[in-house]
Design a protein around this motif. Structure first.
Motif, PDB file in Angstrom:
ATOM      1  N   GLN A   1       0.826  -1.207   0.000  1.00 22.83           N
ATOM      2  CA  GLN A   1       0.000   0.000   0.000  1.00 22.83           C
ATOM      3  C   GLN A   1       0.866   1.265   0.000  1.00 22.83           C
ATOM      4  OE1 GLN A   1      -2.959   0.129   3.089  1.00 22.83           O
ATOM      5  NE2 GLN A   1      -3.526   2.234   2.635  1.00 22.83           N
TER       6      GLN A   1
ATOM      7  N   ARG B   1       2.372   1.651  -3.516  1.00 22.73           N
ATOM      8  CA  ARG B   1       1.344   2.056  -4.484  1.00 22.73           C
ATOM      9  C   ARG B   1       0.975   3.524  -4.294  1.00 22.73           C
ATOM     10  NH1 ARG B   1      -2.367  -0.862  -2.702  1.00 22.73           N
ATOM     11  NH2 ARG B   1      -1.762  -2.764  -3.770  1.00 22.73           N
TER      12      ARG B   1
ATOM     13  N   ARG C   1       1.638   6.521  -6.993  1.00 20.74           N
ATOM     14  CA  ARG C   1       0.517   7.292  -7.547  1.00 20.74           C
ATOM     15  C   ARG C   1       0.618   8.764  -7.183  1.00 20.74           C
ATOM     16  NH1 ARG C   1      -4.435   3.036  -6.353  1.00 20.74           N
ATOM     17  NH2 ARG C   1      -3.946   1.611  -8.044  1.00 20.74           N
TER      18      ARG C   1
ATOM     19  N   GLN D   1       3.523   2.072 -13.169  1.00 24.99           N
ATOM     20  CA  GLN D   1       4.419   1.004 -12.726  1.00 24.99           C
ATOM     21  C   GLN D   1       5.616   0.887 -13.661  1.00 24.99           C
ATOM     22  OE1 GLN D   1       1.655  -2.257 -12.498  1.00 24.99           O
ATOM     23  NE2 GLN D   1       1.108  -1.782 -10.375  1.00 24.99           N
TER      24      GLN D   1
ATOM     25  N   SER E   1       3.841  -4.681 -10.132  1.00 25.31           N
ATOM     26  CA  SER E   1       2.431  -5.039 -10.029  1.00 25.31           C
ATOM     27  C   SER E   1       2.234  -6.186  -9.048  1.00 25.31           C
ATOM     28  CB  SER E   1       1.882  -5.421 -11.404  1.00 25.31           C
ATOM     29  OG  SER E   1       0.545  -5.868 -11.297  1.00 25.31           O
TER      30      SER E   1
ATOM     31  N   GLU F   1       2.721  -4.870  -5.493  1.00 23.80           N
ATOM     32  CA  GLU F   1       1.585  -4.039  -5.076  1.00 23.80           C
ATOM     33  C   GLU F   1       0.319  -4.863  -4.842  1.00 23.80           C
ATOM     34  OE1 GLU F   1       0.977  -0.778  -7.767  1.00 23.80           O
ATOM     35  OE2 GLU F   1       2.821   0.225  -7.158  1.00 23.80           O
TER      36      GLU F   1
END
Length: 80
Positions: A12, A15, A19, A25, A40, A43
């Motif tokens: 988390q 990610r 963002r 990614q 990926s 995450e």
């Protein structure tokens, strides 16, 4: 920044940091030398990253890895 006490917490944090910086990614992977599909998987909790991979991702995101003592009375069983 929250503390990561599990792989889900780590996923988390990564990610949200990615963002927040507006990175895909793939872009993060280019910066960190990690394949986008591996990011990926990290995450999404599919794989357990090595410390070296986490440090590369943190460096690319300009995050620090800090080790701090747990609160008094915390047990490992409370984390997992």
């Amino acid at each position: 920044m929250p503390l990561a006490r599990s792989l889900d917490d780590l996923a988390q944090i990564l990610r949200e940091a990615r963002r927040a910086q507006g990175l895909t990614q793939s872009e993060l992977g280019d910066r960190a030398g990690v394949r986008a599909h591996h990011i990926s998987n990290i995450e999404n909790g599919v794989t357990n990253p090595t410390a070296a991979t986490v440090l590369s991702l943190f460096a690319a995101l300009e995050l620090d890895w800090q080790v701090v003592p747990r609160a008094t009375g915390a047990r490992i069983e409370d984390i997992f």
